[in-house]
Structures are given as structure tokens and as C-alpha cells.
Design an enzyme around this catalytic site. Structure first.
Site, PDB file in Angstrom:
ATOM      1  N   LYS A  53       0.847  -1.200   0.000  1.00  0.00           N
ATOM      2  CA  LYS A  53       0.000   0.000   0.000  1.00  0.00           C
ATOM      3  C   LYS A  53       0.871   1.235   0.000  1.00  0.00           C
ATOM      4  O   LYS A  53       2.044   1.213   0.409  1.00  0.00           O
ATOM      5  CB  LYS A  53      -0.934   0.009   1.216  1.00  0.00           C
ATOM      6  CG  LYS A  53      -0.244   0.035   2.589  1.00  0.00           C
ATOM      7  CD  LYS A  53       0.234   1.395   3.043  1.00  0.00           C
ATOM      8  CE  LYS A  53       0.946   1.355   4.386  1.00  0.00           C
ATOM      9  NZ  LYS A  53       1.570   2.662   4.743  1.00  0.00           N
ATOM     10  N   CYS A  80      10.367  -3.292   6.311  1.00  0.00           N
ATOM     11  CA  CYS A  80      10.570  -2.026   7.046  1.00  0.00           C
ATOM     12  C   CYS A  80      10.632  -0.843   6.077  1.00  0.00           C
ATOM     13  O   CYS A  80      11.546  -0.027   6.124  1.00  0.00           O
ATOM     14  CB  CYS A  80      11.849  -2.084   7.890  1.00  0.00           C
ATOM     15  SG  CYS A  80      11.824  -3.332   9.178  1.00  0.00           S
ATOM     16  N   ASP A 129      -2.678  -1.343  10.817  1.00  0.00           N
ATOM     17  CA  ASP A 129      -2.905  -1.324   9.369  1.00  0.00           C
ATOM     18  C   ASP A 129      -3.584  -2.589   8.854  1.00  0.00           C
ATOM     19  O   ASP A 129      -4.020  -2.636   7.699  1.00  0.00           O
ATOM     20  CB  ASP A 129      -1.577  -1.146   8.618  1.00  0.00           C
ATOM     21  CG  ASP A 129      -1.098   0.290   8.592  1.00  0.00           C
ATOM     22  OD1 ASP A 129      -1.882   1.192   8.970  1.00  0.00           O
ATOM     23  OD2 ASP A 129       0.058   0.529   8.201  1.00  0.00           O
TER      24      ASP A 129
END
Length: 283
Positions: free
Chosen positions: A10, A96, A136
Site C-alpha cells: 500500500k 521495514c 494497518d
């Protein structure tokens, strides 16, 4: 029996910090959009009671510290499942990176296990499971284009489409989301017009969308990692309509209206950074 689920990355078209809650979490408003860069989660029944994770990536834990395993153990304990499972995670999304890879992997695991064990969980049940893993994850359960609010548990899918090429650039360092959020000063942070962005998305007003896009975390992360600003400047100079950090960083994405423009930005960044991707939006 084996189930395979796609886990898309995303980007944050908009990320605004609205305030801080009494429990220490921050209240957010965001517009998120999926892009065609995917991990793949494969779940297979086992004859024992173990949860075993395998992956093509060795840059992350393969135990209960990984959100994929957390998702499996949570759904087993919540619904009294004794059956074991092997979860294979094919990583393609950088780790990350601010692209939601870990959250998307956890969401894909929940969807896959719901099918494998024929639980027929409701949307709300899946959201509650997802939020227990990470803020999320509720969004990643359906992905696409959505408005997110609260601590991440409010997810409103948007019937908006953005047909655009996206160039993603991940520098060779990671960023700790937890550390970035600790630096937030809600009284002085740059605010983002999420309401304006949402309206622009729903009315397909591309220019208005560009003018409303922003990320309240950019200033904090760039202060720690100024190279992110260098990436943004280089992408804009190469012809990107906008270059913006995704999530808490460090990945920067550029929107380009045509494949030719995206190629120009991609070629300008390839060699400048190792991890560069040219993808499409998934509405």
C-alpha cells in the site's frame, strides 16, 4: 488442502495525525491505496498441531515475533482450532519500508485460514482479529482504495479509481515506525487535508488530489534521514507529478500519468538506489 492469498503493498496518498489518545496511541486519518507489488501467503494443513512458517526471506523472524505467525496463533486460540498449519511467505515487498508488507501478510494469513478452516468469519470479526495484530491490518483485509480513521480500526472503502503508474524507491535503510511516532508533537506537526483529498478522489479530480496529498510524518523522518528528501527531489526533477513518503518511511513513491513518464523516473532512480519498482495502482 492448500490456500494461496495475494498480499499487496500500500501507499499513503494522505496521512494526517489528528491527536493523541489517552492510551498513548495516535488518532489518524488516512487515504490508502494498494499497488501491484505483492507478497504471496500459502497455507497448507499439517497432520500435527504445529504452526510452522517458511519464507524465501531470511531478513525477518520465522516465529511468533512475525505477524503472520501471530495471525495464525490468534485465530487458532480465538476459535479453538487444534489443526496445525504450514505458512509459506513469498516476500517481494521490501521489509521495514512503509509499504505495509507485514500488515498485508498478516491480513492475507487471516483470509487464507478463514477459508482453510471454513470458519466463515464476518467482516467485523476479521477486523477485530486484524486490529489485535496491528493498526494497518484491518485496511489490508480488503485493501484497494479506502479512508482510514481512529487508530486504524475504522475502514471505509472508497468507490474511487486512480489509474496511475507508481515508481517506488526504497533506500538501503529501514525506519522504526514506533520510534517515529514517539517523536510526534501533535501541536506543531504538519497537517494534511484528508477531507479535501477524499473529495478529490471521489470526484476523480486529479489536480485537486495532488494539491491535497501529504504525510504528517515526513518532516520527522526526513529530519532523521535527509536522504529521503534527496530521493523526492530527484523524482520530481525526472518528471513525477508528486513524490511523497509512504507511511513512516523510508520508501518514497512517485505518481506518473503515463508509462513513458514512469520509465523516465524509474531510470533516473535505478542505480541511485538498489530497490526501485515500477508498478500500477490497484483501486
Amino acid at each position: 488442502m492448500t490456500i494461496i492469498e495475494k498480499a499487496p503493498a500500500k501507499i499513503n496518498l494522505g496521512l494526517d495525525i489528528c491527536g493523541k489518545c489517552d492510551d498513548g496511541y495516535h488518532e489518524l486519518e488516512m487515504i490508502m491505496l494498494s499497488v501491484d507489488l505483492n507478497d504471496y501467503v500459502t497455507v497448507t494443513e499439517r497432520s500435527d498441531h504445529q504452526v510452522v512458517m517458511t519464507s524465501n526471506s531470511h531478513r525477518m523472524p520465522h516465529n511468533a515475533k512475525n505477524d503472520v505467525v501471530k495471525a495464525a496463533e490468534l485465530i487458532r486460540s480465538r476459535y479453538g482450532i487444534k489443526q496445525g498449519v504450514t505458512i509459506d511467505l513469498e516476500k517481494r515487498i521490501p521489509i521495514c519500508a512503509g509499504l505495509g508488507g507485514g500488515s498485508s501478510d498478516a491480513a492475507a494469513t487471516l483470509r487464507a485460514l478463514d477459508k482453510l478452516w471454513q470458519l466463515n468469519l464476518s467482516k467485523q470479526e476479521l477486523i477485530e482479529l486484524g486490529f489485535a495484530i496491528g493498526s494497518d491490518v484491518p485496511y489490508c483485509l480488503e485493501a484497494g482504495c479506502a479512508y482510514i480513521a481512529g487508530k486504524g480500526e475504522v475502514v471505509e472503502p472508497l468507490s474511487a479509481s486512480l489509474s496511475s503508474w507508481v515508481v517506488l524507491v526504497k533506500p538501503d535503510f529501514g525506519v522504526s515506525t514506533r520510534k517515529i511516532f514517539k517523536e510526534i508533537d501533535v501541536d506543531s506537526i504538519t497537517r494534511v487535508d484528508i477531507a479535501g483529498l477524499k473529495k478529490a478522489m471521489l470526484t476523480s479530480d486529479y489536480d485537486a488530489m495532488l494539491s491535497c496529498m501529504g504525510n504528517s510524518l515526513e518532516d520527522i523522518t526526513i529530519m532523521k534521514r535527509p536522504f529521503i528528501q534527496t530521493i523526492k527531489d530527484r523524482m520530481l526533477a525526472a518528471g513525477a507529478d508528486i513524490a511523497l513518503m509512504s507511511g513512516s518511511g523510508p520508501t518514497v513513491f512517485a505518481l506518473c500519468p503515463t508509462a513513458k513518464r514512469a520509465d523516465r523516473v524509474y531510470n533516473a532512480m535505478k542505480g541511485f538506489c538498489k530497490e526501485v519498482y515500477k508498478v500500477r495502482t490497484l483501486s
